[in-house]
Design a protein around this motif. Structure first.
Motif, PDB file in Angstrom:
ATOM      1  N   ARG A   1      -2.171  -0.469  -9.374  1.00  0.00           N
ATOM      2  CA  ARG A   1      -0.760  -0.685  -9.728  1.00  0.00           C
ATOM      3  C   ARG A   1      -0.494  -0.300 -11.178  1.00  0.00           C
ATOM      4  NH1 ARG A   1       3.706  -0.349 -10.552  1.00  0.00           N
ATOM      5  NH2 ARG A   1       5.449  -1.733 -10.098  1.00  0.00           N
ATOM      6  N   TRP A   2      -1.452  -0.627 -12.052  1.00  0.00           N
ATOM      7  CA  TRP A   2      -1.258  -0.376 -13.475  1.00  0.00           C
ATOM      8  C   TRP A   2      -2.500   0.266 -14.088  1.00  0.00           C
ATOM      9  CZ3 TRP A   2       3.670  -1.483 -13.918  1.00  0.00           C
ATOM     10  CH2 TRP A   2       4.213  -2.628 -13.323  1.00  0.00           C
TER      11      TRP A   2
ATOM     12  N   THR B   1      -5.555  -3.453 -11.619  1.00  0.00           N
ATOM     13  CA  THR B   1      -5.272  -2.831 -12.913  1.00  0.00           C
ATOM     14  C   THR B   1      -6.527  -2.173 -13.464  1.00  0.00           C
ATOM     15  OG1 THR B   1      -3.571  -4.475 -13.433  1.00  0.00           O
ATOM     16  CG2 THR B   1      -4.522  -3.265 -15.285  1.00  0.00           C
TER      17      THR B   1
ATOM     18  N   GLN C   1       6.490 -14.933 -27.014  1.00  0.00           N
ATOM     19  CA  GLN C   1       5.880 -16.220 -26.679  1.00  0.00           C
ATOM     20  C   GLN C   1       5.008 -16.774 -27.803  1.00  0.00           C
ATOM     21  OE1 GLN C   1       6.455 -17.940 -24.022  1.00  0.00           O
ATOM     22  NE2 GLN C   1       6.867 -16.646 -22.253  1.00  0.00           N
TER      23      GLN C   1
ATOM     24  N   ASP D   1      -0.452  -8.356 -16.361  1.00  0.00           N
ATOM     25  CA  ASP D   1       0.400  -9.107 -15.427  1.00  0.00           C
ATOM     26  C   ASP D   1       1.006 -10.326 -16.107  1.00  0.00           C
ATOM     27  OD1 ASP D   1       0.132  -7.423 -13.251  1.00  0.00           O
ATOM     28  OD2 ASP D   1      -1.618  -8.479 -12.452  1.00  0.00           O
ATOM     29  N   GLN D   2       0.220 -11.020 -16.927  1.00  0.00           N
ATOM     30  CA  GLN D   2       0.733 -12.191 -17.642  1.00  0.00           C
ATOM     31  C   GLN D   2       1.800 -11.799 -18.653  1.00  0.00           C
ATOM     32  OE1 GLN D   2      -2.985 -13.644 -19.111  1.00  0.00           O
ATOM     33  NE2 GLN D   2      -3.412 -14.885 -17.275  1.00  0.00           N
TER      34      GLN D   2
ATOM     35  N   ASP E   1       2.569   3.033 -14.990  1.00  0.00           N
ATOM     36  CA  ASP E   1       2.952   2.583 -13.652  1.00  0.00           C
ATOM     37  C   ASP E   1       2.353   3.578 -12.663  1.00  0.00           C
ATOM     38  OD1 ASP E   1       4.165   2.021 -11.230  1.00  0.00           O
ATOM     39  OD2 ASP E   1       6.153   1.706 -12.098  1.00  0.00           O
TER      40      ASP E   1
ATOM     41  N   LEU F   1       3.790  -9.137 -18.471  1.00  0.00           N
ATOM     42  CA  LEU F   1       4.995  -8.684 -17.787  1.00  0.00           C
ATOM     43  C   LEU F   1       5.733  -9.824 -17.095  1.00  0.00           C
ATOM     44  CD1 LEU F   1       3.739  -5.304 -16.265  1.00  0.00           C
ATOM     45  CD2 LEU F   1       4.998  -5.685 -18.385  1.00  0.00           C
ATOM     46  N   SER F   2       5.007 -10.843 -16.654  1.00  0.00           N
ATOM     47  CA  SER F   2       5.654 -11.971 -15.982  1.00  0.00           C
ATOM     48  C   SER F   2       6.232 -12.971 -16.977  1.00  0.00           C
ATOM     49  CB  SER F   2       4.655 -12.687 -15.067  1.00  0.00           C
ATOM     50  OG  SER F   2       3.643 -13.336 -15.827  1.00  0.00           O
ATOM     51  N   GLY F   3       5.746 -12.930 -18.218  1.00  0.00           N
ATOM     52  CA  GLY F   3       6.224 -13.852 -19.238  1.00  0.00           C
ATOM     53  C   GLY F   3       5.704 -15.265 -19.095  1.00  0.00           C
ATOM     54  N   THR F   4       4.658 -15.449 -18.293  1.00  0.00           N
ATOM     55  CA  THR F   4       4.093 -16.784 -18.094  1.00  0.00           C
ATOM     56  C   THR F   4       2.888 -16.992 -19.002  1.00  0.00           C
ATOM     57  OG1 THR F   4       2.677 -15.981 -16.298  1.00  0.00           O
ATOM     58  CG2 THR F   4       4.843 -16.850 -15.696  1.00  0.00           C
TER      59      THR F   4
END
Length: 307
Positions: free
Chosen positions: A237-238, A201, A61, A34-35, A86, A37-40
């Motif tokens: 979800r994943w 996940t 990053q 999730d991190q 997915d 894919l969100s780019g955060t």
């Protein structure tokens, strides 16, 4: 943010064989799917005595990650596609991503395994009692795999690892599978569940198989059977194949993200020398690999390294 520290080997490897591991006391900064894919960027952990191990971070990053640890020396970087599935659709939707030829190949592998072993079964393990049975069967099998023998990457059997997997099972956050040929387990798959109860996940933690059955592709057969069951739950979800690339992950994944793993070490002379030696070693291996590939010898060398 304080982070757990552990002894981590800076590995010198050729193919699947570890030749040398130099230990360093490092904290770990690991990124969830999730991190990625969100780019955060989450909060950075406090570095260990020797520095930090960064696992499966978004490649884009890396500069921002390194900026959190000014003066530290980066090394041992590996870039790869982080594959994932997915799982928002059905298993039929998932199968539709494969070509007709690939679907036929997967069915043929399952038939061949059944024919040559006299039939196989797959058992699913979720509860603490079931997970105890899974570990009793899977741990001896794991010890025979090349991942455990050569890379120390088999199913973990430390008291801390056992407590963690049993706690996850008690919270309905473990899915584990065994493939049996007759009464003999020949492959295992271990999948912790992270994130929310619905939409979470599945983490591809450990897959292994009996090397005596390798030609029958038991890992592939088990993966397909497990995925069918997991899609039927409608809970996830994943399916995250985590760090590292590979043909198995690439084939089963529906998507991928550019990720990198590396170490950030404190700038001591010993650490600089270690990373310099590792860089020179990797460059030499890459050159030798290119020469072997051009001569047609690469596959023979890979098979010998796994023996």
């Amino acid at each position: 943010m304080a982070a757990a520290q552990q002894q981590v080997g800076i590995d010198f490897t050729i193919g699947a064989r570890r030749l040398l591991a130099v230990q360093r006391s490092l904290a770990t900064w690991s990124f969830t799917l999730d991190q990625v894919l969100s780019g955060t960027l989450p909060d950075a952990p406090e570095a260990g005595p020797d520095g930090l191990r960064v696992l499966s971070a978004p490649t884009g990053q890396l500069a921002a990650i390194a900026a959190r640890y000014p003066g530290f020396v980066a090394g041992g970087r590996q870039d790869y596609r982080r594959h994932y599935i997915d799982m928002s659709g059905s298993f039929a939707d998932y199968l539709a991503q494969f070509s007709g030829k690939t679907r036929s190949t997967l069915r043929r592998k399952a038939r061949k395994l059944a024919e040559e072993t006299g039939g196989y079964t797959v058992s699913e393990h979720r509860t603490p009692v079931e997970i105890e049975a899974f570990l009793a069967a899977a741990l001896p099998l794991s010890a025979r795999t090349y991942q455990a023998r050569l890379l120390d990457a088999g199913l973990p059997d430390s008291p801390a690892a056992r407590r963690a997997i049993m706690e996850a099972a008690g919270n309905d956050r473990m899915r584990a599978f065994l493939l049996h040929a007759g009464d003999q387990p020949i492959a295992y798959l271990s999948l912790p569940v992270t994130g929310p109860e619905t939409g979470g996940t599945l983490v591809y933690a450990h897959l292994g198989y009996d090397p005596d059955h390798a030609r029958l592709s038991p890992g592939t057969v088990l993966q397909m059977d497990a995925l069918e069951r997991l899609f039927a739950e409608g809970r996830y979800r994943w399916f995250d194949f985590t760090e590292g690339d590979g043909a198995h992950k690439a084939m089963f994944g529906t998507d991928s993200a550019a990720c990198s793993s590396l170490v950030l070490l404190r700038p001591t002379l010993a650490n600089r020398s270690l990373l310099g030696a590792r860089s020179a070693f990797d460059a030499g291996v890459a050159q030798a690999k290119a020469l072997a590939a051009s001569s047609g010898a690469l596959e023979r060398i890979r098979a010998r390294l796994r023996a």
